[in-house]
Design an enzyme around this catalytic site. Sequence first.
Site, PDB file in Angstrom:
ATOM      1  N   ASP A   1      -2.583   6.582  -3.288  1.00  0.00           N
ATOM      2  CA  ASP A   1      -1.523   5.767  -2.667  1.00  0.00           C
ATOM      3  C   ASP A   1      -1.231   4.744  -3.577  1.00  0.00           C
ATOM      4  O   ASP A   1      -1.517   4.259  -4.716  1.00  0.00           O
ATOM      5  CB  ASP A   1      -1.645   5.109  -1.245  1.00  0.00           C
ATOM      6  CG  ASP A   1      -2.752   4.116  -1.339  1.00  0.00           C
ATOM      7  OD1 ASP A   1      -3.565   3.993  -2.142  1.00  0.00           O
ATOM      8  OD2 ASP A   1      -2.861   3.339  -0.338  1.00  0.00           O
TER       9      ASP A   1
ATOM     10  N   ASP B   1      -1.526   1.495  -3.664  1.00  0.00           N
ATOM     11  CA  ASP B   1      -2.343   0.337  -4.120  1.00  0.00           C
ATOM     12  C   ASP B   1      -3.818   1.027  -4.440  1.00  0.00           C
ATOM     13  O   ASP B   1      -4.758   0.329  -5.012  1.00  0.00           O
ATOM     14  CB  ASP B   1      -2.688  -0.751  -3.378  1.00  0.00           C
ATOM     15  CG  ASP B   1      -3.318  -0.389  -2.058  1.00  0.00           C
ATOM     16  OD1 ASP B   1      -3.036   0.892  -1.555  1.00  0.00           O
ATOM     17  OD2 ASP B   1      -3.829  -1.311  -1.349  1.00  0.00           O
TER      18      ASP B   1
ATOM     19  N   LYS C   1     -11.470   0.434   0.831  1.00  0.00           N
ATOM     20  CA  LYS C   1     -11.649   1.783   0.700  1.00  0.00           C
ATOM     21  C   LYS C   1     -11.141   2.002  -0.881  1.00  0.00           C
ATOM     22  O   LYS C   1     -10.535   1.336  -1.354  1.00  0.00           O
ATOM     23  CB  LYS C   1     -10.630   2.806   1.641  1.00  0.00           C
ATOM     24  CG  LYS C   1      -9.172   2.116   1.844  1.00  0.00           C
ATOM     25  CD  LYS C   1      -8.713   2.923   3.065  1.00  0.00           C
ATOM     26  CE  LYS C   1      -7.032   2.680   3.074  1.00  0.00           C
ATOM     27  NZ  LYS C   1      -6.627   1.455   3.766  1.00  0.00           N
TER      28      LYS C   1
ATOM     29  N   ASP D   1      -6.111   2.380  -2.907  1.00  0.00           N
ATOM     30  CA  ASP D   1      -7.343   2.602  -1.926  1.00  0.00           C
ATOM     31  C   ASP D   1      -7.713   4.005  -1.190  1.00  0.00           C
ATOM     32  O   ASP D   1      -8.527   4.358  -0.477  1.00  0.00           O
ATOM     33  CB  ASP D   1      -7.563   1.446  -1.055  1.00  0.00           C
ATOM     34  CG  ASP D   1      -6.158   1.188  -0.301  1.00  0.00           C
ATOM     35  OD1 ASP D   1      -5.120   1.790  -0.402  1.00  0.00           O
ATOM     36  OD2 ASP D   1      -6.256   0.291   0.612  1.00  0.00           O
ATOM     37  N   ARG D   2      -6.265   4.579  -1.043  1.00  0.00           N
ATOM     38  CA  ARG D   2      -6.341   5.948  -0.236  1.00  0.00           C
ATOM     39  C   ARG D   2      -6.635   7.275  -1.151  1.00  0.00           C
ATOM     40  O   ARG D   2      -6.066   7.138  -2.488  1.00  0.00           O
ATOM     41  CB  ARG D   2      -5.250   6.222   0.345  1.00  0.00           C
ATOM     42  CG  ARG D   2      -4.765   5.156   1.532  1.00  0.00           C
ATOM     43  CD  ARG D   2      -3.720   5.604   2.112  1.00  0.00           C
ATOM     44  NE  ARG D   2      -3.390   4.623   3.322  1.00  0.00           N
ATOM     45  CZ  ARG D   2      -2.523   4.824   4.447  1.00  0.00           C
ATOM     46  NH1 ARG D   2      -2.023   6.143   4.626  1.00  0.00           N
ATOM     47  NH2 ARG D   2      -2.408   3.917   5.203  1.00  0.00           N
TER      48      ARG D   2
ATOM     49  N   SER E   1       0.697  -1.203   0.063  1.00  0.00           N
ATOM     50  CA  SER E   1       0.054  -0.012  -0.133  1.00  0.00           C
ATOM     51  C   SER E   1       0.971   1.133  -0.056  1.00  0.00           C
ATOM     52  O   SER E   1       1.615   1.603  -0.904  1.00  0.00           O
ATOM     53  CB  SER E   1      -0.808   0.012   1.117  1.00  0.00           C
ATOM     54  OG  SER E   1      -1.854   1.056   1.228  1.00  0.00           O
ATOM     55  N   HIS E   2       0.709   2.052   1.143  1.00  0.00           N
ATOM     56  CA  HIS E   2       1.409   3.371   1.003  1.00  0.00           C
ATOM     57  C   HIS E   2       2.865   3.304   1.239  1.00  0.00           C
ATOM     58  O   HIS E   2       3.647   4.164   1.367  1.00  0.00           O
ATOM     59  CB  HIS E   2       0.687   4.162   2.041  1.00  0.00           C
ATOM     60  CG  HIS E   2       0.749   3.777   3.623  1.00  0.00           C
ATOM     61  ND1 HIS E   2       0.004   2.763   3.900  1.00  0.00           N
ATOM     62  CD2 HIS E   2       1.517   3.980   4.563  1.00  0.00           C
ATOM     63  CE1 HIS E   2      -0.023   2.292   5.025  1.00  0.00           C
ATOM     64  NE2 HIS E   2       0.953   3.230   5.479  1.00  0.00           N
TER      65      HIS E   2
HETATM   66  C1  VG1 Z   1      -2.754   2.458   8.499  1.00  0.00           C
HETATM   67  C2  VG1 Z   1      -3.900   3.464   8.806  1.00  0.00           C
HETATM   68  C3  VG1 Z   1      -5.030   2.613   8.785  1.00  0.00           C
HETATM   69  C4  VG1 Z   1      -5.215   1.895   7.349  1.00  0.00           C
HETATM   70  C5  VG1 Z   1      -4.153   1.031   7.239  1.00  0.00           C
HETATM   71  C6  VG1 Z   1      -3.892   0.332   5.646  1.00  0.00           C
HETATM   72  O1  VG1 Z   1      -2.932   1.473   9.401  1.00  0.00           O
HETATM   73  O2  VG1 Z   1      -3.879   4.003   9.870  1.00  0.00           O
HETATM   74  O3  VG1 Z   1      -6.206   3.552   9.018  1.00  0.00           O
HETATM   75  O4  VG1 Z   1      -6.524   1.146   7.351  1.00  0.00           O
HETATM   76  O5  VG1 Z   1      -2.975   1.838   7.132  1.00  0.00           O
HETATM   77  O6  VG1 Z   1      -3.944   1.298   4.696  1.00  0.00           O
HETATM   78  P1  VG1 Z   1      -1.601   1.610  10.820  1.00  0.00           P
HETATM   79  O7  VG1 Z   1      -1.771   0.366  11.521  1.00  0.00           O
HETATM   80  O8  VG1 Z   1      -0.341   1.748  10.302  1.00  0.00           O
HETATM   81  O9  VG1 Z   1      -2.198   2.847  11.694  1.00  0.00           O
HETATM   82  V1  VG1 Z   1      -3.449   0.959   3.363  1.00  0.00           V
HETATM   83  O10 VG1 Z   1      -3.699   2.022   2.211  1.00  0.00           O
HETATM   84  O11 VG1 Z   1      -1.761   0.882   3.948  1.00  0.00           O
HETATM   85  O12 VG1 Z   1      -3.888  -0.519   2.906  1.00  0.00           O
HETATM   86 CO    CO Z   2      -3.452   1.571   0.427  1.00  0.00          CO
END
Ligand code: VG1
Ligand code: CO
Length: 543
Positions: A277, A279, A376, A281-282, A113-114
């Site tokens: 982001d 993938d 998302k 979803d953000r 993801s991010h």
């Molecule tokens: C973070 C965010 C959370 C989100 C998750 C996955 O998790 O705070 O709100 O759902 O990333 O997002 P954490 O445990 O690091 O706070 V993504 O776009 O990385 O799948």
């Molecule tokens: Co993501």
Amino acid sequence: MTQITTVPTAPITGQKPGTSGLRKKTPVFMGRHYLENFIQATFDVVGCAGKTFVLGGDGRYFNDRAAQVILRMAAANGAARVIVGQGAILSTPAASHLIRLNGTDGGIIMSASHNPGGPEEDFGVKFNMPNGGPAPESVTEAIYQRTTVITEYKVLEAQDVDLARIGRHQLGAMVVDVVDPVADYATLMESLFDFPALRAMFADGFRMRMDSMCAVTGPYAVEILEKRLGAAKGTCVNATPLPDFGGMHPDPNPTWAKALMDEMFSDTAPDFGAASDGDGDRNMVVGRGIYVSPSDSLAVLAANAHLAPGYAKGLKGVARSMPTSAAADRVADALGIGKYETPTGWKFFGNLLDAGRATICGEESFGTGSDHVREKDGLWAILLWLNILAVRKQSVADILADHWAKFGRNYYSRHDFEAIESAKADAMMAALRGSLAGLPGQVVEGMTITAADDFAYTDPVDASVSMKQGVRVMFGDGSRIVYRLSGTGTEGATLRVYLERYAAGPDGLDLDAQEALAPVIRAAHVLAGIAAHTGRTAPDVVT
Ligand code: VG1
Ligand code: CO
């Protein structure tokens, strides 16, 4: 004749999925048996024989090779069919959609993801259920347990599948259908939003900048915004997905999407800016000269969703993660619909969406989505904003000002302290948890603490319980501080401090968020002893 080989292996420690799947440094994932063990454990838990899965990822380094391994293992474990995005590419929301659209038995998404990508950066894998949503804790925990006792995995001896060629392929007895990653998703978006109205808005000269951060949404954004909606060529920037995201950190926030922020605050700013982001979803949305906090974005989308055709009948309910500001709750109250507060991570929204209790969900971490998929969805949020702008014919700044005038403003910010030594972060959280009972009644920065707890969630649909989801400190004036450790990082610990303060208006609605939150920020440092425990006096990232 292709042959199935059973390979002896042994458990590898630490294969415990976090907030959103298993994420590790790429070299760890590429280590001997690492990917194979986790995939076999997943198949052992969810079952594979005779099943159909979706497979895709965000295109980061190792995505292509991991896909071939997963395909060979699916074939060896007896899967009937796998639907793969061309080039092993699928945005997370597009994967969720394909799982649902084809009535499959779930899917495997390759993404961190991010998190940055590349040979020395991060990789990740997660399993999504037949409803299209991330596996719930019961399943991820079972997969983890399985990784601790695994003794062998199965793999088919075969050549790579040509994932560049759309169409039907055969891998042993298993069918591999390579599909266009964008087409079905774009059709879904067209069914939810008023594309003719959006086309007219762009034709009238509406200007936008969409920054895909060299990640997976590039092709989706070009197809939908530039090709189908007629946005000017060049509206989509950083639109070619790269294995290392061009060295960028594909996290759409003001820090990492700085180029977009600079553009939106310049003299030549277009009407609307957005970023997504790794993938897809953000999302981050920015108006000309104004940043929209994700918590506010969720509230504005909830209040205006009925303006888009897909939501014209209104919403059933709104759900937000606990650390997300209460701005969306105020909208739900005004609309007389349900409101839900869940732990961090999209997997907790699945039951509410499946049960028809919530239509729109959101997280403060730049995540918004609805019941159209079970993830998302960055472009979805951007298109809903565009639809609202097309109907209301106001600027983003005016829409926000109207919203705050009506509902008051929940000033909000998140401060991240990254790469803290894990032991220190754990000690700080333990001390904080130990101090909770004594906090109510104390006065900090002139604010009285009214409640303090460690958030626990009982799912209203299946009654499953999730404990220790973040420490909350609530104040008499409606302010709130939340502390939790990230579950997506791959290096040390990241402390997230979530800060909120409510202003009812009509005065004091247009302050700078950091200024408005200054006393809450100071209280957050004092109550947790952040500097004493971690040596940090200032956050690394402020959103
Ligand atoms: C973070 C965010 C959370 C989100 C998750 C996955 O998790 O705070 O709100 O759902 O990333 O997002 P954490 O445990 O690091 O706070 V993504 O776009 O990385 O799948
Ligand atoms: Co993501």
